[in-house]
Design a protein around this motif. Structure first.
Motif: not given
Lengths: 338, 446
Positions: B44, B162, B165, B188-190, B236-238, B240-241, B244
């Protein structure tokens, strides 16, 4: 050394009409002899020439120093971001909108910027390409995205209907100006929480070098122009409130009025003695009240013996100094003459 | 940055010869390149400092380093086997003060491709450190960390890639602000903990799979704008969230481990004793290989007492996958650094990871430690307005004899003064342009 000042104004688009209305309210009505010409004048301020340009060109011409002054949206001013471009007043009070990142409403998993960063990584991982963002504000978009840790994206340039890009399939989301959000909704887009890049309204801008080089005459013109616009903006938010109050002692009445921050006004009340038919002594009070405090002020005056009250809008309120003029002096002093 | 008089030829020649002595071939890379190349795996901080501009729709950037260019050259040039390349030149990065002033630095470095193991790691570290000695900089300190070891230690928690990382990128935050701060960032972020989804009908059952959820989304979502994502992407993302979020306990344990690692900033011998104790069995080989690479530095004649371990050393590039190091000067100033980055070449298009390790140093930092370059010592010949022919001939004569000469209009103590007839006065002695031998002897003698 230029002896006149040129003010560039938007010729069409959402800012065009409101800008002329605003200047008229300031007492600076623009006279345009021929609707097909690109020039005009301000009769109350001879020496000021008006040039009509597309709003993007207004910013470009001021930045390049072709003209001294201009009015354009703050969004365009920030997008260009140049040392030569001075922001004299970024709150002219009309043309409000915000630069907003919006995603398709179907993206129910995306609530904030952190989600978008994650989705951008998904695009690379599963679609082997970058997240595509349609925008005409590349500079501001890049700054904003990097500041939020979103580094892998492609900006798609789109003239015209940016909001349609995700539906048409050539972008995934957009960064665009939005006034009410209606256009976004109609295109099945939703503003992202934390996705506001900036809030914008009509802004008075100037060219640093040109303004530094102004001679005595044009300098005075410029000051008058700023005095009038500032006074009109101050007036817009205020009412002149007059009321008749019963009471014998003007000092006590004045203290009561001053006690309440709502009725304190700019400098305290003006009291003038009155007599009614019955020969009773009273006072007429005149106050300058901010627009949103009008009713509370009337209520309070009633509670201390007020009878009739009348209010009228103010066209100009001149403060001790014009804030824009002071600000401009500071901006010009801060920089070496170039 | 302003203009300055610097003689870089001498140090650059020394450095080139030095690296050539290890078998490193000089590779020239373009100063301007596609921005995407430098963004591929940069961290970043680095990305926000890249100088970018757009020409003809292409986003370009001034090179901030050599490594990405070298890695792409290796892949796109179809190289294989061991390659040793060295680089010398300007690199560009916005300064840390946040001003928009250009910040350009003179950098040199080397990349070693196709060779794995402690010997390769040691070679690059040794090459960097001995290059400092070439420039008479002996007061250095080597700080070493290991991203690969950390990843292997995190493997026991089976976190998503992710998340892993994220944790490694937040080591600095962990050290400065503590575990809870990073945990909050993670949520918050992941994991999206703070969100209230506008989409209610996510089934509670743990068994819901991507296909079923995608089907459900297809029937319940209204709106035609999908961008480039279909219902399956969103499903897929839901999931995965949610996954996590359920990993939270594992993340806490991982953070505890990382926190302990952060405490081990010690001289190398003490650090390895401590690391041995907390390293799980499966990560031991990495630890031993790391230890060996540092021990090898002794065989290069380098002092092992100047080596310090900092397991959480996080460098500004996101592409490191193994050993990483930084070199600090006497006052703690950053002189250079490097590390192993086997996976970067996959992002450049290589089918498999390619062993790769490299370093870069900045000449400016090193020059600060050395005395300023003296001005060129040359003979000054006075121009008086009438002698320009004789003065020019005299200058030519001196230069042809290997004596630097310059023409000036100010009389100095050491000036050579000539008249139109070729008579020359120097230090109160008279010479002749037609019989220069005596003059040359006198000048050489001085």
């Amino acid at each position: 050394m230029p002896e006149r000042i040129t003010l560039a104004l938007p010729s069409r688009g959402v800012l065009a009409e409101p800008t002329l209305d605003f200047l008229r309210d300031c007492g600076l009505a623009v006279h345009k002899p021929n609707p097909r010409q690109y020039t005009g004048s301000v009769r109350t301020l001879p020496g000021v020439d008006v040039l009509f340009q597309r709003v993007k060109d207004v910013v470009a011409k001021v930045e390049a120093g072709t003209v001294e002054l201009g009015i354009a949206g703050y969004d365009l001013v920030r997008e260009l971001e140049s040392d030569d471009l001075l922001t004299i007043n970024d709150q002219l009070g009309y043309g409000h909108c915000q630069l907003q990142l919006a995603v398709p409403t179907t993206w129910v998993d995306v609530q904030g910027m952190a989600d978008l960063v994650d989705v951008a990584q998904d695009f690379r991982q599963y679609h082997h390409r970058n997240l595509r963002i349609a925008t005409n504000f590349n500079h501001l978009a890049r700054q904003f995205l990097h500041a939020h840790g979103l580094h892998h994206y492609s900006l798609v340039r789109a003239e015209g209907a940016i909001e349609a890009a995700p539906t048409l399939g050539y972008a995934d989301c957009v960064i665009d100006l939005s006034q009410t959000g209606t256009t976004l909704r109609e295109n099945h887009l939703r503003p992202l929480r934390g996705g506001t890049l900036l809030k914008s309204q009509a802004t008075l801008i100037g060219n640093r070098g040109r303004l530094q080089a102004l001679g005595q005459g044009p300098r005075k013109l410029l000051r008058t122009l700023l005095e009038l616009t500032d006074a009109a903006l101050q007036g817009r938010e205020r009412y002149l409130l007059s009321a008749n109050l019963a009471g014998e002692d003007p000092g006590r009445l004045a203290r009561k009025i001053m006690d309440n921050p709502v009725t304190r006004g700019l400098e305290g009340p003006t009291l003038a003695p009155t007599w009614n038919d019955a020969g009773q002594r009273g006072y007429a009070v005149t106050l300058v009240i901010s627009a949103d405090q009008l009713l509370p002020a009337v209520e309070y005056l009633r509670s201390i013996g007020g009878r009739q009250a009348s209010a009228r809008p103010l066209r100009h309120v001149f403060l001790e100094e014009s804030p824009s003029w002071l600000r401009l002096q500071r901006l010009l002093d801060d920089s070496p003459q170039s | 940055m302003t203009a300055q008089f610097l003689d870089r030829d001498r140090p650059v020649t020394l450095l080139r010869d030095h690296m050539a002595g290890y078998g490193y071939q000089l590779l020239e890379t373009p100063v301007v390149g596609d921005a995407s190349l430098f963004l591929t795996r940069a961290g970043d901080r680095m990305i926000s400092r890249l100088f970018t501009f757009v020409r003809g729709g292409r986003e370009l950037a001034l090179r901030p380093e050599f490594t990405s260019q070298a890695a792409r050259h290796y892949v796109h040039g179809n190289f294989s086997g061991v390659k040793r390349w060295q680089f010398v030149g300007q690199v560009f990065e916005e300064s840390r003060q946040g001003t928009s002033r250009a910040c350009q630095r003179f950098s040199y470095g080397a990349e070693l491709f196709g060779l794995n193991g402690p010997a390769a790691d040691a070679e690059i570290m040794a090459l960097a450190l001995t290059s400092l000695q070439e420039l008479d900089v002996s007061n250095w300190r080597l700080v070493v960390g290991h991203v690969g070891l950390m990843r292997q230690m995190l493997a026991q928690f089976s976190l998503d890639e992710r998340t892993e990382r994220f944790l490694i990128n937040n080591l600095r935050n962990l050290r400065q602000h503590g575990r809870d701060h990073v945990l909050e960032l993670f949520e918050v972020q992941l994991a999206g903990a703070s969100e209230k989804s506008s989409f209610a009908p996510l089934p509670a059952a743990e068994t819901v799979d991507e296909t079923a959820l995608a089907q459900l989304l297809r029937t319940s979502l209204h709106g035609t704008a999908m961008g480039g994502r279909d219902h399956r992407d969103i499903a897929r993302r839901m999931l995965r969230k949610r996954q996590r979020m359920s990993e939270r306990d594992q993340v806490v344990r991982a953070l505890d481990l990382l926190h302990r690692l952060c405490q081990l900033s010690l001289p190398s011998d003490q650090a390895f004793t401590a690391l041995n104790e907390i390293t799980p069995e499966e990560a031991r080989p990495i630890l031993h290989s790391w230890q060996e690479s540092l021990a090898l530095l002794g065989s290069y004649g380098l002092s092992l007492e100047k080596i310090f371990i900092q397991p959480d050393l996080a460098r500004d590039r996101d592409y490191y996958s193994g050993m990483v190091f930084e070199i600090h000067g006497a006052d703690g100033q950053h002189l250079g650094g490097g590390g192993r980055y086997d996976e970067l070449l996959v992002f450049m298009g290589a089918p498999d990871p390619v062993p790769a390790v490299g370093f870069a140093c900045w000449l400016e930092g090193l020059e600060a430690a050395r005395s300023a370059m003296p001005a060129v010592d040359s003979c000054s010949i006075l121009l008086d307005g009438e002698n320009s022919f004789a003065a020019t001939r005299l200058a030519r004569l001196l230069r042809s004899e290997g004596l630097p000469a310059e023409l000036g209009n100010v009389l100095q103590a050491d000036s050579l003064v000539t008249d139109a007839d070729g008579r020359i006065r120097w230090r109160d002695r008279m010479f002749s342009l037609d019989e220069p031998t005596a003059l040359l002897e006198a000048l050489r003698g001085a």
